[in-house]
Scaffold this active site. Structure first.
Site, mmCIF file in Angstrom:
data_model
loop_
_atom_site.group_PDB
_atom_site.id
_atom_site.type_symbol
_atom_site.label_atom_id
_atom_site.label_comp_id
_atom_site.label_asym_id
_atom_site.label_seq_id
_atom_site.Cartn_x
_atom_site.Cartn_y
_atom_site.Cartn_z
ATOM 1 N N LYS A 44 -1.442 -5.501 -6.788
ATOM 2 C CA LYS A 44 -0.369 -4.618 -6.778
ATOM 3 C C LYS A 44 0.872 -5.410 -7.706
ATOM 4 O O LYS A 44 1.832 -5.101 -7.507
ATOM 5 C CB LYS A 44 0.305 -4.474 -5.476
ATOM 6 C CG LYS A 44 -0.743 -3.497 -4.521
ATOM 7 C CD LYS A 44 -1.615 -2.589 -5.412
ATOM 8 C CE LYS A 44 -1.011 -1.363 -6.171
ATOM 9 N NZ LYS A 44 -2.065 -0.691 -6.558
ATOM 10 N N GLY A 46 0.728 -6.009 -10.893
ATOM 11 C CA GLY A 46 0.707 -5.330 -12.213
ATOM 12 C C GLY A 46 -0.488 -5.829 -12.846
ATOM 13 O O GLY A 46 -0.408 -5.723 -14.334
ATOM 14 N N HIS A 99 -8.843 -10.678 -8.288
ATOM 15 C CA HIS A 99 -7.842 -10.855 -7.143
ATOM 16 C C HIS A 99 -8.238 -11.955 -6.311
ATOM 17 O O HIS A 99 -7.355 -12.207 -5.002
ATOM 18 C CB HIS A 99 -7.736 -9.636 -6.219
ATOM 19 C CG HIS A 99 -6.998 -8.376 -6.812
ATOM 20 N ND1 HIS A 99 -5.952 -8.573 -7.742
ATOM 21 C CD2 HIS A 99 -7.543 -7.076 -6.646
ATOM 22 C CE1 HIS A 99 -5.458 -7.178 -7.953
ATOM 23 N NE2 HIS A 99 -6.422 -6.422 -7.549
ATOM 24 N N SER A 129 4.590 -1.569 -3.297
ATOM 25 C CA SER A 129 3.606 -0.734 -4.183
ATOM 26 C C SER A 129 2.334 -0.689 -3.471
ATOM 27 O O SER A 129 1.638 0.184 -3.395
ATOM 28 C CB SER A 129 3.419 -1.648 -5.381
ATOM 29 O OG SER A 129 2.462 -1.189 -6.095
ATOM 30 N N LYS A 248 5.761 3.867 -9.522
ATOM 31 C CA LYS A 248 7.166 3.967 -10.112
ATOM 32 C C LYS A 248 7.332 2.891 -11.314
ATOM 33 O O LYS A 248 8.306 3.142 -12.402
ATOM 34 C CB LYS A 248 8.063 3.427 -9.105
ATOM 35 C CG LYS A 248 8.812 4.342 -8.305
ATOM 36 C CD LYS A 248 10.028 3.862 -7.512
ATOM 37 C CE LYS A 248 10.438 5.129 -6.743
ATOM 38 N NZ LYS A 248 11.468 4.585 -5.865
HETATM 39 S S1 PPS Z 1 -4.133 -3.261 -8.399
HETATM 40 O O1 PPS Z 1 -4.565 -1.860 -7.675
HETATM 41 O O2 PPS Z 1 -4.078 -4.212 -7.363
HETATM 42 O O3 PPS Z 1 -4.995 -3.511 -9.513
HETATM 43 O O4 PPS Z 1 -2.748 -2.649 -8.870
HETATM 44 P P1 PPS Z 1 -1.781 -3.286 -9.948
HETATM 45 O O5 PPS Z 1 -2.058 -3.076 -11.235
HETATM 46 O O6 PPS Z 1 -1.834 -5.022 -9.761
HETATM 47 O O7 PPS Z 1 -0.444 -3.094 -9.736
HETATM 48 C C1 PPS Z 1 -0.007 -1.652 -9.706
HETATM 49 C C2 PPS Z 1 1.531 -1.938 -10.000
HETATM 50 O O8 PPS Z 1 1.797 -2.042 -11.347
HETATM 51 C C3 PPS Z 1 2.700 -1.008 -11.908
HETATM 52 N N1 PPS Z 1 2.296 -0.820 -13.236
HETATM 53 C C4 PPS Z 1 3.118 -0.795 -14.357
HETATM 54 N N2 PPS Z 1 4.475 -1.137 -14.371
HETATM 55 C C5 PPS Z 1 5.250 -1.026 -15.646
HETATM 56 N N3 PPS Z 1 4.505 -0.605 -16.699
HETATM 57 C C6 PPS Z 1 3.112 -0.490 -16.873
HETATM 58 N N4 PPS Z 1 2.421 -0.139 -17.982
HETATM 59 C C7 PPS Z 1 2.548 -0.506 -15.649
HETATM 60 N N5 PPS Z 1 1.231 -0.215 -15.156
HETATM 61 C C8 PPS Z 1 0.988 -0.592 -13.719
HETATM 62 C C9 PPS Z 1 2.218 0.357 -11.189
HETATM 63 O O9 PPS Z 1 3.085 1.038 -11.418
HETATM 64 C C10 PPS Z 1 2.283 -0.391 -9.744
HETATM 65 O O10 PPS Z 1 3.679 -0.586 -9.078
HETATM 66 P P2 PPS Z 1 4.304 0.202 -8.549
HETATM 67 O O11 PPS Z 1 5.684 -0.377 -7.957
HETATM 68 O O12 PPS Z 1 3.672 0.647 -7.344
HETATM 69 O O13 PPS Z 1 4.960 1.564 -9.317
#
Ligand code: PPS
Length: 285
Positions: A44, A46, A99, A129, A248
């Site tokens: 979570k 990014g 991870h 998240s 978000k």
């Molecule tokens: S996972 O399941 O662990 O692989 O998730 P992960 O990709 O690490 O994290 C998901 C969060 O990243 C946000 N996200 C983004 N934010 C901004 N721009 C882009 N392009 C983007 N892509 C993924 C995603 O919205 C999750 O955060 P939250 O706070 O839940 O929105």
């Protein structure tokens, strides 16, 4: 809360797609090659945004690849059964996601020249998240409430363990030249500059219009609409219909969810666990 989890070396993993045998083999004998690029995060933080960005850098901004192949095939997860099988067969330079905490990562990495990007995020936002994500996943125990998840998070009693241990572990190699630390916050606040930093680290040069295309196609909106990157392919089977990987996509959402007491407990814990590390490593407010 152990029914849908397995424990390996004291760390919990979802039972679905993970096994102690594969985790052990990955750690002991998976061969990281010098030309591999590794994308590491605590869940979570990014991860998928970073993967999408790096894929687009590799394709010089051309969105064909990210729009035609699922994100988990483009940069497979080394620690799960599916990703591990794919990676063993992949030829040439590979993108590899993970991870894993440092103590479970393939040992071969530490003798290789492979480049690794470690992306961190304000753990308060990681917590929020994660709460919404795990609630919408069918393959893990769901936390009953945010209060319950808070307890799991601060004790590291959750998939991939403690954020604090994970971060401390990986930061111990921060001086290595094949290791780049980035934060979700800097990616959000100055995306162009961060993408340039990644290009420089990976030795990739982009023309201005290629860079613009990387930015456009890895934006929150573009990824949300890209079925190869938004996890919609896993809906129904592994996730509830209302699940959103791209929820978000902002910094500081924790302020909408933490109670005053939780914020105080978290601050104290952060101080206790991370005070000896340079605070400029943690650029969030
Ligand atoms: S996972 O399941 O662990 O692989 O998730 P992960 O990709 O690490 O994290 C998901 C969060 O990243 C946000 N996200 C983004 N934010 C901004 N721009 C882009 N392009 C983007 N892509 C993924 C995603 O919205 C999750 O955060 P939250 O706070 O839940 O929105």
């Amino acid at each position: 809360m152990t029914g849908k989890f397995i424990s390996f070396e004291g760390i919990l993993f979802p039972r679905l797609n993970y096994s102690p045998e594969v985790l052990r083999e990955v750690h002991e004998s998976f061969l990281i090659k010098h030309e591999d690029v590794l994308l590491l995060t605590f869940p979570k933080s990014g991860t998928n945004w970073l993967i999408e960005t790096v894929c687009l850098i590799y394709s010089k901004g051309d969105p064909k690849w990210v729009q035609s192949e699922p994100i988990w095939d483009r940069s497979p997860w080394v620690e799960n059964k599916y990703g591990y099988e794919l990676l063993k067969e992949k030829e040439g330079p590979r993108l590899i996601s993970s991870h894993l905490p440092i103590q479970l990562f393939p040992k071969s990495f530490f003798k290789s020249k492979a480049k690794m990007i470690y992306l961190i995020r304000n753990p308060r936002d990681v917590f929020v998240s994660g709460y919404f994500f795990w609630r919408s996943a069918k393959f893990v125990e769901k936390p009953e409430s945010m209060e319950e998840y808070f307890e799991w998070f601060i004790h590291g009693n959750m998939p991939f363990g403690s954020w604090f241990d994970h971060t401390r572990g990986w930061m111990s190699i921060r001086d290595k030249e094949n290791f780049l630390i980035l934060s979700y916050e800097e990616m959000k606040w100055d995306t162009r500059n961060t993408v340039e930093k990644i290009c420089q680290f990976l030795g990739k040069e982009l023309e201005p219009e290629e860079l613009n295309s990387v930015l456009k196609n890895s934006s929150f909106q573009a990824m949300k609409e890209n079925n190869m990157s938004n996890f919609s392919l896993a809906k129904g089977l592994h996730f509830e219909e209302n699940a959103h990987l791209l929820r978000k996509g902002v910094t500081g959402d924790w302020k909408n969810h933490f109670t005053v007491a939780q914020a105080e407990i978290f601050d104290k814990l952060f101080q206790e666990k991370m005070a000896d590390l340079p605070q400029e490593l943690f650029p969030w407010e």
